[in-house]
Design an enzyme around this catalytic site. Structure first.
Site, PDB file in Angstrom:
ATOM      1  N   HIS A  49     111.144   3.211  24.299  1.00 34.59           N
ATOM      2  CA  HIS A  49     112.481   2.797  23.827  1.00 34.59           C
ATOM      3  C   HIS A  49     112.516   1.301  23.497  1.00 34.59           C
ATOM      4  O   HIS A  49     113.579   0.686  23.543  1.00 34.59           O
ATOM      5  CB  HIS A  49     113.566   3.099  24.861  1.00 34.59           C
ATOM      6  CG  HIS A  49     113.468   4.462  25.486  1.00 34.59           C
ATOM      7  ND1 HIS A  49     114.145   5.559  25.017  1.00 34.59           N
ATOM      8  CD2 HIS A  49     112.725   4.893  26.537  1.00 34.59           C
ATOM      9  CE1 HIS A  49     113.839   6.618  25.755  1.00 34.59           C
ATOM     10  NE2 HIS A  49     112.970   6.241  26.689  1.00 34.59           N
ATOM     11  N   SER A  51     109.003 -20.354   3.799  1.00 40.01           N
ATOM     12  CA  SER A  51     110.340 -20.262   3.232  1.00 40.01           C
ATOM     13  C   SER A  51     110.597 -21.517   2.417  1.00 40.01           C
ATOM     14  O   SER A  51     110.189 -22.611   2.796  1.00 40.01           O
ATOM     15  CB  SER A  51     111.376 -20.157   4.357  1.00 40.01           C
ATOM     16  OG  SER A  51     112.645 -20.544   3.873  1.00 40.01           O
ATOM     17  N   LYS A  98     109.591 -21.810   8.979  1.00 38.43           N
ATOM     18  CA  LYS A  98     109.331 -20.375   8.889  1.00 38.43           C
ATOM     19  C   LYS A  98     107.948 -20.006   8.387  1.00 38.43           C
ATOM     20  O   LYS A  98     107.381 -20.654   7.518  1.00 38.43           O
ATOM     21  CB  LYS A  98     110.375 -19.710   7.983  1.00 38.43           C
ATOM     22  CG  LYS A  98     111.740 -19.733   8.635  1.00 38.43           C
ATOM     23  CD  LYS A  98     112.615 -18.630   8.141  1.00 38.43           C
ATOM     24  CE  LYS A  98     112.147 -17.285   8.624  1.00 38.43           C
ATOM     25  NZ  LYS A  98     113.071 -16.232   8.222  1.00 38.43           N
ATOM     26  N   ASN A 129     106.602 -16.272   7.363  1.00 39.37           N
ATOM     27  CA  ASN A 129     107.096 -14.895   7.268  1.00 39.37           C
ATOM     28  C   ASN A 129     105.971 -13.874   7.146  1.00 39.37           C
ATOM     29  O   ASN A 129     105.008 -14.101   6.424  1.00 39.37           O
ATOM     30  CB  ASN A 129     108.035 -14.757   6.073  1.00 39.37           C
ATOM     31  CG  ASN A 129     109.286 -15.600   6.232  1.00 39.37           C
ATOM     32  OD1 ASN A 129     109.779 -15.775   7.347  1.00 39.37           O
ATOM     33  ND2 ASN A 129     109.777 -16.144   5.136  1.00 39.37           N
ATOM     34  N   GLU A 175     105.756  -6.645   6.138  1.00 41.49           N
ATOM     35  CA  GLU A 175     107.029  -6.049   5.695  1.00 41.49           C
ATOM     36  C   GLU A 175     106.823  -5.141   4.480  1.00 41.49           C
ATOM     37  O   GLU A 175     107.434  -4.082   4.375  1.00 41.49           O
ATOM     38  CB  GLU A 175     108.030  -7.168   5.352  1.00 41.49           C
ATOM     39  CG  GLU A 175     108.449  -7.986   6.554  1.00 41.49           C
ATOM     40  CD  GLU A 175     109.236  -9.221   6.129  1.00 41.49           C
ATOM     41  OE1 GLU A 175     108.640 -10.301   6.030  1.00 41.49           O
ATOM     42  OE2 GLU A 175     110.438  -9.093   5.866  1.00 41.49           O
TER      43      GLU A 175
END
Ligand code: ARG
Length: 463
Positions: free
Chosen positions: A161, A282, A288, A290, A295
Protein backbone atom coordinates in the site's frame (compact mmCIF):
# COMPACT_ATOMS: atom_id res chain seq x y z
CA UNK A 1 -23.32 25.88 -58.22
CA UNK A 2 -22.56 22.20 -58.54
CA UNK A 3 -19.17 20.80 -59.38
CA UNK A 4 -19.75 17.75 -61.57
CA UNK A 5 -16.42 16.18 -60.57
CA UNK A 6 -17.34 15.87 -56.89
CA UNK A 7 -20.15 14.17 -55.05
CA UNK A 8 -23.63 15.82 -55.38
CA UNK A 9 -24.37 15.37 -51.68
CA UNK A 10 -21.18 16.62 -50.07
CA UNK A 11 -18.79 17.58 -52.85
CA UNK A 12 -19.35 21.32 -52.53
CA UNK A 13 -16.85 21.77 -49.75
CA UNK A 14 -14.23 19.37 -51.16
CA UNK A 15 -11.50 20.72 -53.37
CA UNK A 16 -10.43 17.21 -54.33
CA UNK A 17 -12.60 14.84 -56.29
CA UNK A 18 -13.71 11.53 -54.81
CA UNK A 19 -11.07 9.56 -56.68
CA UNK A 20 -8.34 11.47 -54.83
CA UNK A 21 -10.11 10.77 -51.56
CA UNK A 22 -10.45 7.14 -52.52
CA UNK A 23 -6.74 7.06 -53.20
CA UNK A 24 -6.01 8.70 -49.88
CA UNK A 25 -8.06 6.24 -47.83
CA UNK A 26 -6.92 3.26 -49.83
CA UNK A 27 -3.16 3.78 -49.95
CA UNK A 28 -0.85 2.24 -47.40
CA UNK A 29 2.44 3.15 -49.07
CA UNK A 30 2.88 6.03 -46.61
CA UNK A 31 3.57 3.51 -43.89
CA UNK A 32 4.02 0.03 -45.37
CA UNK A 33 7.20 1.14 -47.15
CA UNK A 34 8.79 0.10 -43.86
CA UNK A 35 8.31 -3.47 -45.06
CA UNK A 36 10.29 -3.00 -48.28
CA UNK A 37 13.15 -5.31 -47.31
CA UNK A 38 10.69 -8.02 -46.23
CA UNK A 39 8.65 -7.63 -49.39
CA UNK A 40 11.72 -8.03 -51.57
CA UNK A 41 13.01 -11.02 -49.58
CA UNK A 42 9.59 -12.68 -49.95
CA UNK A 43 9.46 -12.01 -53.69
CA UNK A 44 13.01 -13.28 -54.25
CA UNK A 45 12.17 -16.52 -52.43
CA UNK A 46 8.94 -16.84 -54.41
CA UNK A 47 10.72 -16.32 -57.76
CA UNK A 48 13.39 -18.91 -56.95
CA UNK A 49 10.66 -21.40 -56.03
CA UNK A 50 8.68 -20.70 -59.22
CA UNK A 51 11.79 -21.55 -61.24
CA UNK A 52 12.62 -24.64 -59.17
CA UNK A 53 9.12 -26.00 -59.74
CA UNK A 54 9.20 -25.16 -63.46
CA UNK A 55 6.44 -22.56 -63.27
CA UNK A 56 8.73 -19.90 -64.73
CA UNK A 57 12.09 -20.20 -66.48
CA UNK A 58 15.40 -19.92 -64.70
CA UNK A 59 16.35 -16.90 -66.76
CA UNK A 60 13.14 -15.09 -65.80
CA UNK A 61 13.73 -15.95 -62.16
CA UNK A 62 17.31 -14.70 -62.36
CA UNK A 63 16.20 -11.43 -63.95
CA UNK A 64 13.52 -10.99 -61.27
CA UNK A 65 15.86 -11.77 -58.39
CA UNK A 66 18.58 -9.45 -59.71
CA UNK A 67 16.12 -6.69 -60.48
CA UNK A 68 14.66 -6.90 -56.99
CA UNK A 69 18.11 -6.31 -55.52
CA UNK A 70 18.38 -3.16 -57.62
CA UNK A 71 14.99 -2.01 -56.31
CA UNK A 72 16.13 -2.72 -52.76
CA UNK A 73 19.28 -0.66 -53.16
CA UNK A 74 17.27 2.21 -54.63
CA UNK A 75 14.94 2.14 -51.64
CA UNK A 76 17.75 1.83 -49.12
CA UNK A 77 19.68 4.71 -50.63
CA UNK A 78 16.58 6.92 -50.69
CA UNK A 79 16.47 7.04 -54.48
CA UNK A 80 13.08 5.43 -54.86
CA UNK A 81 10.03 7.38 -55.95
CA UNK A 82 7.11 5.97 -53.92
CA UNK A 83 3.74 6.45 -55.58
CA UNK A 84 0.40 6.71 -53.79
CA UNK A 85 -1.35 5.74 -57.00
CA UNK A 86 0.39 2.38 -56.72
CA UNK A 87 -1.25 1.98 -53.31
CA UNK A 88 1.19 -0.14 -51.34
CA UNK A 89 4.74 -1.43 -51.09
CA UNK A 90 3.90 -4.60 -53.02
CA UNK A 91 2.72 -2.76 -56.12
CA UNK A 92 5.37 -0.06 -55.85
CA UNK A 93 8.12 -2.67 -55.89
CA UNK A 94 6.57 -4.69 -58.70
CA UNK A 95 5.98 -1.63 -60.88
CA UNK A 96 9.58 -0.51 -60.47
CA UNK A 97 10.79 -4.03 -61.22
CA UNK A 98 8.85 -3.87 -64.47
CA UNK A 99 10.58 -0.61 -65.38
CA UNK A 100 13.97 -2.18 -64.72
CA UNK A 101 13.63 -5.70 -66.20
CA UNK A 102 10.57 -5.47 -68.41
CA UNK A 103 8.36 -8.44 -69.25
CA UNK A 104 9.64 -11.09 -66.79
CA UNK A 105 8.46 -8.86 -63.92
CA UNK A 106 4.89 -9.77 -64.88
CA UNK A 107 5.55 -13.43 -64.05
CA UNK A 108 6.52 -12.80 -60.43
CA UNK A 109 2.94 -12.64 -59.20
CA UNK A 110 2.15 -16.17 -60.43
CA UNK A 111 0.66 -18.43 -57.77
CA UNK A 112 0.41 -15.77 -55.11
CA UNK A 113 -1.72 -12.76 -54.22
CA UNK A 114 -1.16 -9.58 -52.29
CA UNK A 115 -3.12 -11.25 -49.50
CA UNK A 116 -0.52 -13.92 -48.76
CA UNK A 117 2.21 -11.47 -49.72
CA UNK A 118 1.22 -8.89 -47.12
CA UNK A 119 0.75 -11.55 -44.46
CA UNK A 120 4.24 -12.87 -45.21
CA UNK A 121 5.88 -9.45 -45.25
CA UNK A 122 4.21 -8.37 -42.06
CA UNK A 123 5.10 -11.60 -40.28
CA UNK A 124 8.73 -11.17 -41.27
CA UNK A 125 8.66 -7.60 -39.97
CA UNK A 126 7.03 -8.55 -36.67
CA UNK A 127 9.41 -11.49 -36.27
CA UNK A 128 12.37 -9.08 -36.45
CA UNK A 129 10.73 -7.00 -33.75
CA UNK A 130 10.27 -10.02 -31.51
CA UNK A 131 14.01 -10.57 -31.94
CA UNK A 132 14.74 -6.93 -31.13
CA UNK A 133 12.52 -7.15 -28.05
CA UNK A 134 14.36 -10.27 -26.93
CA UNK A 135 17.67 -8.43 -27.20
CA UNK A 136 16.33 -5.39 -25.39
CA UNK A 137 14.88 -7.48 -22.58
CA UNK A 138 18.09 -9.47 -22.14
CA UNK A 139 20.09 -6.25 -21.89
CA UNK A 140 17.69 -4.76 -19.35
CA UNK A 141 17.64 -7.95 -17.29
CA UNK A 142 21.44 -7.97 -17.33
CA UNK A 143 21.56 -4.39 -16.02
CA UNK A 144 19.11 -5.24 -13.23
CA UNK A 145 21.07 -8.35 -12.23
CA UNK A 146 24.22 -6.19 -11.96
CA UNK A 147 22.39 -3.75 -9.69
CA UNK A 148 21.10 -6.64 -7.60
CA UNK A 149 24.53 -8.13 -7.22
CA UNK A 150 26.09 -4.82 -6.16
CA UNK A 151 23.41 -4.21 -3.54
CA UNK A 152 22.43 -7.74 -2.54
CA UNK A 153 22.68 -6.83 1.17
CA UNK A 154 21.63 -3.16 1.12
CA UNK A 155 18.60 -2.79 3.34
CA UNK A 156 15.63 -0.71 2.32
CA UNK A 157 11.97 -0.53 3.25
CA UNK A 158 9.63 -2.93 1.53
CA UNK A 159 6.17 -1.52 0.97
CA UNK A 160 2.62 -2.69 0.75
CA UNK A 161 0.00 0.00 0.00
CA UNK A 162 3.11 2.22 -0.34
CA UNK A 163 3.26 2.08 3.47
CA UNK A 164 6.39 0.73 5.14
CA UNK A 165 5.86 -2.98 5.62
CA UNK A 166 9.05 -4.98 6.27
CA UNK A 167 12.71 -4.38 5.47
CA UNK A 168 13.88 -5.91 2.22
CA UNK A 169 17.12 -5.74 0.28
CA UNK A 170 17.88 -3.58 -2.75
CA UNK A 171 18.99 -6.71 -4.55
CA UNK A 172 15.68 -8.39 -3.82
CA UNK A 173 13.77 -5.43 -5.22
CA UNK A 174 15.87 -5.40 -8.40
CA UNK A 175 15.40 -9.14 -8.82
CA UNK A 176 11.62 -8.74 -8.58
CA UNK A 177 11.81 -6.82 -11.86
CA UNK A 178 14.15 -9.42 -13.29
CA UNK A 179 11.36 -11.97 -12.74
CA UNK A 180 8.82 -9.70 -14.42
CA UNK A 181 10.98 -8.99 -17.45
CA UNK A 182 11.94 -12.66 -17.49
CA UNK A 183 8.29 -13.57 -18.00
CA UNK A 184 8.09 -10.97 -20.77
CA UNK A 185 11.09 -12.62 -22.37
CA UNK A 186 9.43 -16.01 -22.22
CA UNK A 187 6.24 -14.56 -23.77
CA UNK A 188 8.33 -13.05 -26.58
CA UNK A 189 10.06 -16.35 -27.30
CA UNK A 190 6.85 -18.32 -27.06
CA UNK A 191 4.92 -16.04 -29.42
CA UNK A 192 7.80 -15.93 -31.89
CA UNK A 193 7.83 -19.70 -32.05
CA UNK A 194 4.07 -19.91 -32.61
CA UNK A 195 3.98 -17.29 -35.34
CA UNK A 196 6.85 -18.70 -37.38
CA UNK A 197 4.81 -20.32 -40.15
CA UNK A 198 4.87 -19.08 -43.73
CA UNK A 199 1.61 -17.82 -45.29
CA UNK A 200 3.30 -17.51 -48.72
CA UNK A 201 1.55 -19.62 -51.33
CA UNK A 202 -1.85 -19.38 -49.67
CA UNK A 203 -2.56 -17.00 -52.56
CA UNK A 204 -5.75 -14.94 -52.41
CA UNK A 205 -7.53 -17.32 -50.02
CA UNK A 206 -7.90 -20.76 -51.57
CA UNK A 207 -4.36 -21.78 -52.47
CA UNK A 208 -3.27 -22.11 -56.08
CA UNK A 209 -3.43 -24.56 -58.97
CA UNK A 210 0.25 -24.01 -59.79
CA UNK A 211 2.57 -26.77 -58.55
CA UNK A 212 4.29 -24.52 -56.01
CA UNK A 213 6.60 -25.69 -53.23
CA UNK A 214 5.59 -23.94 -50.03
CA UNK A 215 8.17 -25.82 -47.97
CA UNK A 216 10.86 -24.28 -50.10
CA UNK A 217 9.77 -20.65 -49.66
CA UNK A 218 9.09 -21.25 -45.96
CA UNK A 219 12.63 -22.50 -45.48
CA UNK A 220 14.19 -19.74 -47.56
CA UNK A 221 12.50 -17.13 -45.38
CA UNK A 222 13.46 -18.79 -42.10
CA UNK A 223 9.98 -20.07 -41.26
CA UNK A 224 9.62 -23.43 -39.50
CA UNK A 225 6.90 -24.64 -41.89
CA UNK A 226 4.12 -23.37 -44.17
CA UNK A 227 0.75 -22.52 -42.65
CA UNK A 228 -1.75 -25.38 -42.93
CA UNK A 229 -4.91 -23.55 -43.99
CA UNK A 230 -4.91 -20.92 -46.71
CA UNK A 231 -8.10 -19.20 -45.51
CA UNK A 232 -6.65 -18.83 -42.03
CA UNK A 233 -3.23 -17.81 -43.31
CA UNK A 234 -4.41 -14.73 -45.21
CA UNK A 235 -6.81 -13.59 -42.49
CA UNK A 236 -4.68 -14.27 -39.42
CA UNK A 237 -3.24 -11.34 -37.50
CA UNK A 238 -2.82 -13.20 -34.20
CA UNK A 239 0.93 -12.76 -34.47
CA UNK A 240 0.49 -8.98 -34.47
CA UNK A 241 -1.94 -9.18 -31.56
CA UNK A 242 0.39 -11.41 -29.59
CA UNK A 243 3.16 -8.96 -30.28
CA UNK A 244 1.01 -6.08 -29.02
CA UNK A 245 -0.28 -7.90 -25.97
CA UNK A 246 3.21 -9.05 -25.03
CA UNK A 247 4.40 -5.49 -25.54
CA UNK A 248 1.51 -4.20 -23.44
CA UNK A 249 2.30 -6.42 -20.46
CA UNK A 250 5.97 -5.53 -20.71
CA UNK A 251 5.15 -1.82 -21.00
CA UNK A 252 3.00 -2.18 -17.90
CA UNK A 253 5.99 -3.67 -16.06
CA UNK A 254 8.19 -0.86 -17.36
CA UNK A 255 5.66 1.68 -16.14
CA UNK A 256 5.67 0.23 -12.63
CA UNK A 257 9.43 0.38 -12.38
CA UNK A 258 9.47 3.85 -13.94
CA UNK A 259 6.96 5.00 -11.32
CA UNK A 260 9.17 3.68 -8.54
CA UNK A 261 12.15 5.52 -10.00
CA UNK A 262 10.12 8.74 -10.11
CA UNK A 263 9.19 8.31 -6.46
CA UNK A 264 12.63 7.13 -5.37
CA UNK A 265 14.48 9.99 -7.03
CA UNK A 266 12.34 12.64 -5.30
CA UNK A 267 13.81 14.81 -2.53
CA UNK A 268 11.39 13.17 -0.11
CA UNK A 269 12.77 9.66 -0.76
CA UNK A 270 16.32 10.05 -2.08
CA UNK A 271 16.56 6.28 -2.55
CA UNK A 272 18.19 6.63 -5.91
CA UNK A 273 20.15 9.17 -7.92
CA UNK A 274 19.48 9.10 -11.64
CA UNK A 275 22.38 10.07 -13.85
CA UNK A 276 22.45 13.44 -15.57
CA UNK A 277 22.41 11.55 -18.85
CA UNK A 278 18.88 10.37 -18.13
CA UNK A 279 17.49 13.49 -16.47
CA UNK A 280 16.55 17.01 -17.51
CA UNK A 281 16.64 20.36 -15.75
CA UNK A 282 13.99 23.01 -15.33
CA UNK A 283 14.18 26.30 -17.21
CA UNK A 284 12.79 28.19 -14.20
CA UNK A 285 13.66 26.21 -11.06
CA UNK A 286 17.45 25.80 -10.86
CA UNK A 287 17.35 23.14 -8.15
CA UNK A 288 15.37 20.70 -10.26
CA UNK A 289 16.52 17.50 -11.87
CA UNK A 290 13.59 15.80 -13.49
CA UNK A 291 13.24 12.07 -14.18
CA UNK A 292 11.77 12.69 -17.65
CA UNK A 293 12.93 9.40 -19.14
CA UNK A 294 11.20 7.49 -16.34
CA UNK A 295 8.04 9.54 -16.77
CA UNK A 296 7.95 8.94 -20.51
CA UNK A 297 8.54 5.22 -20.05
CA UNK A 298 5.68 5.28 -17.55
CA UNK A 299 3.48 6.87 -20.21
CA UNK A 300 4.40 4.54 -23.09
CA UNK A 301 2.04 1.85 -21.87
CA UNK A 302 -0.80 4.16 -22.96
CA UNK A 303 -0.03 4.11 -26.66
CA UNK A 304 1.15 0.49 -26.67
CA UNK A 305 -1.94 -0.81 -24.94
CA UNK A 306 -3.96 1.52 -27.16
CA UNK A 307 -2.49 -0.17 -30.24
CA UNK A 308 -3.40 -3.57 -28.81
CA UNK A 309 -6.99 -2.47 -28.20
CA UNK A 310 -7.23 -0.83 -31.62
CA UNK A 311 -6.14 -3.91 -33.52
CA UNK A 312 -8.39 -6.16 -31.45
CA UNK A 313 -11.28 -3.91 -32.47
CA UNK A 314 -10.23 -3.97 -36.13
CA UNK A 315 -10.11 -7.77 -36.17
CA UNK A 316 -13.24 -8.37 -34.13
CA UNK A 317 -16.10 -9.75 -36.21
CA UNK A 318 -14.22 -9.80 -39.54
CA UNK A 319 -15.49 -12.60 -41.75
CA UNK A 320 -12.96 -14.87 -43.49
CA UNK A 321 -10.76 -14.33 -45.32
CA UNK A 322 -8.87 -11.08 -46.10
CA UNK A 323 -10.67 -7.75 -45.67
CA UNK A 324 -9.16 -4.36 -46.31
CA UNK A 325 -9.79 -3.50 -42.66
CA UNK A 326 -6.66 -5.48 -41.97
CA UNK A 327 -4.50 -2.81 -43.61
CA UNK A 328 -5.08 -0.88 -40.38
CA UNK A 329 -2.85 -3.35 -38.55
CA UNK A 330 0.50 -1.89 -39.51
CA UNK A 331 0.61 1.61 -38.10
CA UNK A 332 -0.45 0.32 -34.69
CA UNK A 333 2.27 -2.31 -34.67
CA UNK A 334 4.93 0.04 -36.07
CA UNK A 335 4.24 2.67 -33.45
CA UNK A 336 4.05 0.19 -30.60
CA UNK A 337 7.26 -1.54 -31.70
CA UNK A 338 9.19 1.74 -32.00
CA UNK A 339 8.09 2.88 -28.59
CA UNK A 340 8.56 -0.47 -26.90
CA UNK A 341 12.15 -0.75 -28.13
CA UNK A 342 12.84 2.84 -27.13
CA UNK A 343 11.39 2.32 -23.66
CA UNK A 344 13.42 -0.87 -23.16
CA UNK A 345 16.63 0.86 -24.21
CA UNK A 346 15.93 3.94 -22.07
CA UNK A 347 15.17 1.79 -19.05
CA UNK A 348 18.32 -0.22 -19.55
CA UNK A 349 20.35 2.99 -19.77
CA UNK A 350 18.74 4.42 -16.64
CA UNK A 351 19.27 1.23 -14.64
CA UNK A 352 22.92 1.00 -15.70
CA UNK A 353 23.59 4.62 -14.74
CA UNK A 354 21.57 4.96 -11.55
CA UNK A 355 23.06 4.92 -8.06
CA UNK A 356 21.21 3.42 -5.14
CA UNK A 357 21.79 5.64 -2.09
CA UNK A 358 22.73 3.04 0.45
CA UNK A 359 22.53 5.37 3.50
CA UNK A 360 19.12 6.80 2.67
CA UNK A 361 17.80 3.34 1.93
CA UNK A 362 19.11 2.03 5.26
CA UNK A 363 17.77 4.99 7.22
CA UNK A 364 14.33 4.50 5.69
CA UNK A 365 14.49 0.75 6.21
CA UNK A 366 14.45 1.13 9.99
CA UNK A 367 11.67 3.68 10.17
CA UNK A 368 7.96 3.05 10.26
CA UNK A 369 8.19 0.11 12.72
CA UNK A 370 9.36 -2.08 9.87
CA UNK A 371 10.53 -4.86 12.20
CA UNK A 372 7.22 -5.24 14.05
CA UNK A 373 6.60 -8.57 12.32
CA UNK A 374 10.00 -9.78 13.49
CA UNK A 375 9.02 -8.93 17.07
CA UNK A 376 5.80 -10.90 16.74
CA UNK A 377 7.60 -13.81 15.07
CA UNK A 378 10.14 -13.85 17.93
CA UNK A 379 7.36 -14.26 20.48
CA UNK A 380 5.90 -17.13 18.48
CA UNK A 381 9.26 -18.84 18.08
CA UNK A 382 10.74 -18.28 21.55
CA UNK A 383 7.72 -17.89 23.84
CA UNK A 384 5.44 -20.23 21.85
CA UNK A 385 2.75 -17.54 21.91
CA UNK A 386 0.04 -18.02 19.21
CA UNK A 387 0.71 -15.64 16.30
CA UNK A 388 -2.60 -13.79 16.72
CA UNK A 389 -1.73 -12.97 20.38
CA UNK A 390 1.82 -11.99 19.45
CA UNK A 391 0.36 -9.69 16.79
CA UNK A 392 -1.79 -8.04 19.45
CA UNK A 393 1.10 -7.54 21.90
CA UNK A 394 3.28 -6.11 19.13
CA UNK A 395 0.52 -3.73 18.15
CA UNK A 396 0.44 -2.40 21.70
CA UNK A 397 4.23 -1.91 21.64
CA UNK A 398 4.04 -0.08 18.31
CA UNK A 399 1.35 2.19 19.76
CA UNK A 400 3.58 2.85 22.79
CA UNK A 401 6.59 3.72 20.61
CA UNK A 402 4.48 5.86 18.34
CA UNK A 403 3.06 7.74 21.34
CA UNK A 404 6.59 8.60 22.44
CA UNK A 405 7.83 9.37 18.97
CA UNK A 406 10.49 6.65 19.04
CA UNK A 407 11.20 3.44 17.16
CA UNK A 408 10.75 -0.12 18.41
CA UNK A 409 14.44 -0.71 19.28
CA UNK A 410 14.32 2.46 21.41
CA UNK A 411 11.85 0.92 23.87
CA UNK A 412 13.41 -0.52 27.04
CA UNK A 413 13.09 -4.10 28.19
CA UNK A 414 10.87 -2.76 31.00
CA UNK A 415 8.55 -1.19 28.43
CA UNK A 416 8.37 -4.52 26.63
CA UNK A 417 7.73 -6.46 29.80
CA UNK A 418 4.92 -4.10 30.78
CA UNK A 419 3.02 -5.39 27.76
CA UNK A 420 4.14 -9.02 27.92
CA UNK A 421 5.96 -10.48 30.91
CA UNK A 422 7.83 -13.21 29.06
CA UNK A 423 9.83 -10.91 26.76
CA UNK A 424 13.60 -11.08 27.34
CA UNK A 425 16.67 -9.11 26.27
CA UNK A 426 17.00 -11.48 23.30
CA UNK A 427 14.13 -9.62 21.60
CA UNK A 428 16.54 -6.84 20.59
CA UNK A 429 18.47 -9.30 18.43
CA UNK A 430 15.62 -9.38 15.90
CA UNK A 431 14.71 -5.70 15.91
CA UNK A 432 17.58 -4.53 13.72
CA UNK A 433 16.83 -4.41 10.02
CA UNK A 434 19.96 -6.39 9.14
CA UNK A 435 18.81 -9.23 11.37
CA UNK A 436 15.37 -8.96 9.91
CA UNK A 437 16.46 -9.39 6.30
CA UNK A 438 19.09 -12.03 7.12
CA UNK A 439 16.42 -14.14 8.79
CA UNK A 440 14.21 -14.27 5.68
CA UNK A 441 15.94 -17.28 4.24
CA UNK A 442 12.86 -19.01 2.84
CA UNK A 443 13.28 -19.80 -0.87
CA UNK A 444 12.73 -16.58 -2.83
CA UNK A 445 12.95 -14.50 0.35
CA UNK A 446 14.78 -11.22 0.82
CA UNK A 447 17.87 -12.54 2.69
CA UNK A 448 21.08 -11.50 0.88
CA UNK A 449 22.03 -15.18 0.55
CA UNK A 450 18.74 -15.89 -1.25
CA UNK A 451 19.20 -12.85 -3.47
CA UNK A 452 22.73 -13.96 -4.39
CA UNK A 453 21.42 -17.41 -5.24
CA UNK A 454 18.88 -15.84 -7.64
CA UNK A 455 21.55 -13.59 -9.13
CA UNK A 456 23.65 -16.68 -9.80
CA UNK A 457 20.68 -18.49 -11.36
CA UNK A 458 19.99 -15.58 -13.70
CA UNK A 459 23.64 -15.18 -14.64
CA UNK A 460 23.55 -18.80 -15.69
CA UNK A 461 20.38 -18.19 -17.76
CA UNK A 462 21.90 -15.09 -19.37
CA UNK A 463 25.07 -17.01 -20.14
N1 ARG B 1 -2.05 -2.90 -48.72
C1 ARG B 1 -2.76 -4.09 -48.38
C2 ARG B 1 -2.71 -4.35 -46.88
O1 ARG B 1 -1.92 -3.75 -46.23
C3 ARG B 1 -2.21 -5.26 -49.10
C4 ARG B 1 -3.20 -6.33 -49.40
C5 ARG B 1 -4.20 -5.86 -50.35
N2 ARG B 1 -5.01 -6.94 -50.84
C6 ARG B 1 -6.10 -6.71 -51.52
N3 ARG B 1 -6.76 -7.73 -51.94
N4 ARG B 1 -6.51 -5.50 -51.72
O2 ARG B 1 -3.45 -5.13 -46.34
Amino acid sequence: MTDKTSNQMWGGRFAAGPDAIMEAINASIGFDQRMAAQDIAGSRAHAAMLAATGVITDSDADAIREGLLTVLSEIESGNFQFSTALEDIHMNVEARLKEIIGEPAGRLHTGRSRNDQVATDFKLWVRDQFDAAEKGLLALIGALVDQAEAGADWVMPGFTHLQTAQPVTWGHHMMAYVEMFGRDLSRVRDARKRMNESPLGSAALAGTSFPIDREMTAEALGFDRPTANSLDAVSDRDFALEFLSTASICAMHLSRFAEELVIWSSAQFRFVTLSDRFSTGSSIMPQKKNPDAAELIRAKVGRIFGANTALMMVMKGLPLAYSKDMQEDKEQVFDAADNWMLALAAMEGMVKDMTGNRESLAAAAGSGFSTATDLADWMVRVLKVPFRDAHHVTGALVAMAEGRGVDLPDLTLEDMKSVHEGITEDIFSVLGVENSVNSRMSYGGTAPAQVRAQVARWKEILG
